[in-house]
Design a protein around this motif. Structure first.
Motif, short mmCIF file in Angstrom:
data_model
loop_
_atom_site.label_atom_id
_atom_site.label_comp_id
_atom_site.label_asym_id
_atom_site.label_seq_id
_atom_site.Cartn_x
_atom_site.Cartn_y
_atom_site.Cartn_z
N LEU A 122 0.79 -1.23 0.00
CA LEU A 122 0.00 0.00 0.00
C LEU A 122 0.83 1.28 0.00
N PHE A 123 2.12 1.15 0.20
CA PHE A 123 2.97 2.35 0.17
C PHE A 123 4.40 1.94 -0.16
N THR A 124 5.17 2.91 -0.56
CA THR A 124 6.58 2.66 -0.81
C THR A 124 7.40 3.84 -0.31
N ILE A 125 8.57 3.55 0.24
CA ILE A 125 9.51 4.58 0.67
C ILE A 125 10.55 4.70 -0.43
N GLU A 126 10.60 5.84 -1.09
CA GLU A 126 11.43 5.99 -2.28
C GLU A 126 12.58 6.96 -2.06
N ASN A 127 13.64 6.77 -2.84
CA ASN A 127 14.73 7.74 -2.86
C ASN A 127 14.40 8.85 -3.86
N HIS A 128 15.33 9.76 -4.04
CA HIS A 128 15.07 10.91 -4.92
C HIS A 128 14.93 10.53 -6.38
N LYS A 129 15.28 9.28 -6.72
CA LYS A 129 15.12 8.80 -8.09
C LYS A 129 13.76 8.13 -8.31
N GLY A 130 12.97 8.03 -7.25
CA GLY A 130 11.69 7.36 -7.35
C GLY A 130 11.79 5.85 -7.25
N GLU A 131 12.91 5.35 -6.69
CA GLU A 131 13.12 3.92 -6.56
C GLU A 131 12.93 3.49 -5.11
N PRO A 132 12.32 2.33 -4.86
CA PRO A 132 12.17 1.85 -3.47
C PRO A 132 13.54 1.60 -2.84
N GLY A 160 11.71 4.63 10.23
CA GLY A 160 10.74 5.37 11.02
C GLY A 160 9.56 5.83 10.19
N VAL A 161 9.83 6.27 8.96
CA VAL A 161 8.75 6.64 8.02
C VAL A 161 7.90 5.41 7.72
N ARG A 162 8.56 4.29 7.46
CA ARG A 162 7.85 3.04 7.19
C ARG A 162 6.98 2.63 8.37
N ILE A 185 0.56 4.69 -2.01
CA ILE A 185 1.03 6.04 -1.67
C ILE A 185 2.55 6.05 -1.73
N HIS A 186 3.10 6.94 -2.52
CA HIS A 186 4.54 7.05 -2.69
C HIS A 186 5.09 8.10 -1.73
N ILE A 187 6.02 7.68 -0.90
CA ILE A 187 6.62 8.58 0.10
C ILE A 187 8.08 8.78 -0.24
N VAL A 188 8.46 10.02 -0.51
CA VAL A 188 9.84 10.34 -0.86
C VAL A 188 10.59 10.74 0.41
N TYR A 189 11.63 9.99 0.72
CA TYR A 189 12.55 10.30 1.83
C TYR A 189 13.97 10.13 1.27
N ARG A 190 14.86 11.02 1.42
CA ARG A 190 14.72 12.27 2.13
C ARG A 190 14.55 13.37 1.10
N SER A 191 13.44 14.09 1.19
CA SER A 191 13.13 15.13 0.23
C SER A 191 13.73 16.45 0.70
N ASN A 192 13.53 17.50 -0.10
CA ASN A 192 14.05 18.82 0.26
C ASN A 192 13.01 19.66 1.00
N GLY A 193 12.00 19.01 1.54
CA GLY A 193 10.99 19.71 2.31
C GLY A 193 9.88 18.74 2.69
#
Length: 367
Positions: A122-132, A160-162, A185-193
């Motif tokens: 139901l969700f993924t924690i992604e890097n700045h490239k959009g990859e899990p 922690g986000v997960r 739901i796509h969650i981008v960590y670590r984003s610039n805000g």
């Protein structure tokens, strides 16, 4: 010439459209963090500490532990493990710490390179490239490997986000209301805000549970169509459009629901709005703008509808009931939400009392 002016007009309006599609959360989180290229230049994690323990031959064991900010240890489960061993790819998902792998019986001392995915259906924690993200480590046949992450390391914060997202899944599953979550739901960590752009949730610090849950709340709000899409600049103690105030207030209400017991006499957000933290949920200070155009008063009203703390009112509406009532309504603001409550037969004395206390501030608290 007409085409030139049409193109010029569209280009001049483009920044407005782009800005309106983002929740400006600089007040919520204390301003933007490091530039993206400095904050998220990594694709995978390694544990901060690794421990080994002998187990039965023919088996492989894995345990993932998060050292919390409060000084406790939390065992994390539900990962997908991928590894290549004895000429065969393995993709195993198990709630058990120890699993049997047939090839291990003949290779009891051999080490295996493993990638564990930090994601969920139901969700993924992604890097700045959009990859899990993946956690990289080695397993050894006949050993239980324990991966230990610190709460403030990059890997620990991603976990922690997960953990916050898993808490949301579990809470909705508990009340049998997970059916709305029909898109990942796509969650981008670590984003610039910290913000939500109607496509992805962006977070900077995984240990700031209240901010992470707030941003995730925007994704939930959007999926369930609780209110109409509204975004832009906002401040916790000022008034602005009801659409933004309702969206922001609901996201904070969701964050509170994930974290606090309903009978907590003094729930407060720890990291939200550093200039005013800790942010009391029940007691809105008297200097905060009054009315449904203020997000602090929105989430105070919503929380008082479901909490079990008797502060001159005794509402016993469950979150499940409020969720069923709100889902798919696409409210334009708290005023419309309140009118719908009254028109649906909810006790007008109780609803108006909570409104008077929290939204209109006729019973205020100086903190």
């Amino acid at each position: 010439m007409k085409n030139f002016f049409a193109i010029w007009t569209l280009l001049s309006l483009a920044p407005i459209f782009a800005t309106s599609a983002i929740h400006d959360e600089s007040d919520l989180s204390g301003g933007l963090n490091s530039p993206l290229e400095e904050a998220a230049g990594f694709d995978f994690f390694r544990a901060d500490k690794v421990e080994h323990e002998k187990i039965e031959t023919g088996r492989i064991g894995l345990r993932v532990i998060l050292n919390t900010k409060e000084g406790t240890q939390k065992t994390l489960k539900g990962f997908t493990h991928r590894f290549y061993f004895a000429g065969k790819f393995h993709n195993l998902k198990s709630e058990k710490e120890i699993i049997r792998v047939e090839a291990c019986a003949k290779n009891s001392a051999k080490a295996v390179n493993v990638a564990t995915l930090v994601e969920h259906p139901l969700f993924t924690i992604e890097n700045h490239k959009g990859e899990p993200y993946e956690i990289l480590f080695k397993l050894k046949c006949g050993q239980l490997t324990t991966l230990i992450f610190d709460w403030d390391s990059y890997g620990g914060q991603a976990l922690g986000v997960r953990d916050t997202a898993l808490r949301a899944v579990a809470k909705f599953k508990e009340i049998d209301r997970l059916d709305f979550w029909n898109e990942k739901i796509h969650i981008v960590y670590r984003s610039n805000g910290n913000f939500y752009d109607f496509e992805k949730v962006h977070v900077t610090d995984g240990y700031k549970w209240d901010i992470v849950a707030h941003e995730l709340g925007h994704g939930v709000y959007h999926l369930a169509r609780v209110g109409r899409g509204a975004a832009g600049e906002h401040y916790i103690d000022r008034c602005y459009g009801e659409g933004i105030a309702f969206s922001e207030g609901w996201a904070s209400f969701f964050s509170a629901w994930l974290r606090f017991e309903l009978n907590d006499p003094a729930p407060a957000f720890e990291f939200m709005v550093p200039r005013r933290a800790p942010l009391a949920i029940e007691r809105v200070p008297s200097d905060v703008c009054k009315g449904p155009g203020n997000e602090w008063r929105v989430f105070a009203f919503l929380w008082d509808l479901i909490d079990h703390n008797n502060d001159d009112e005794s509402s016993r509406i469950s979150f499940q009931e409020l969720w069923d009532f709100s889902r798919g309504k696409e409210y334009t603001g708290l005023s419309q939400f309140k009118e719908d409550l009254l028109n649906s037969g909810y006790d007008p004395v109780l609803v108006n009392l909570i409104w008077d206390q929290t939204v209109m501030g006729n019973v205020s608290f100086d903190l």
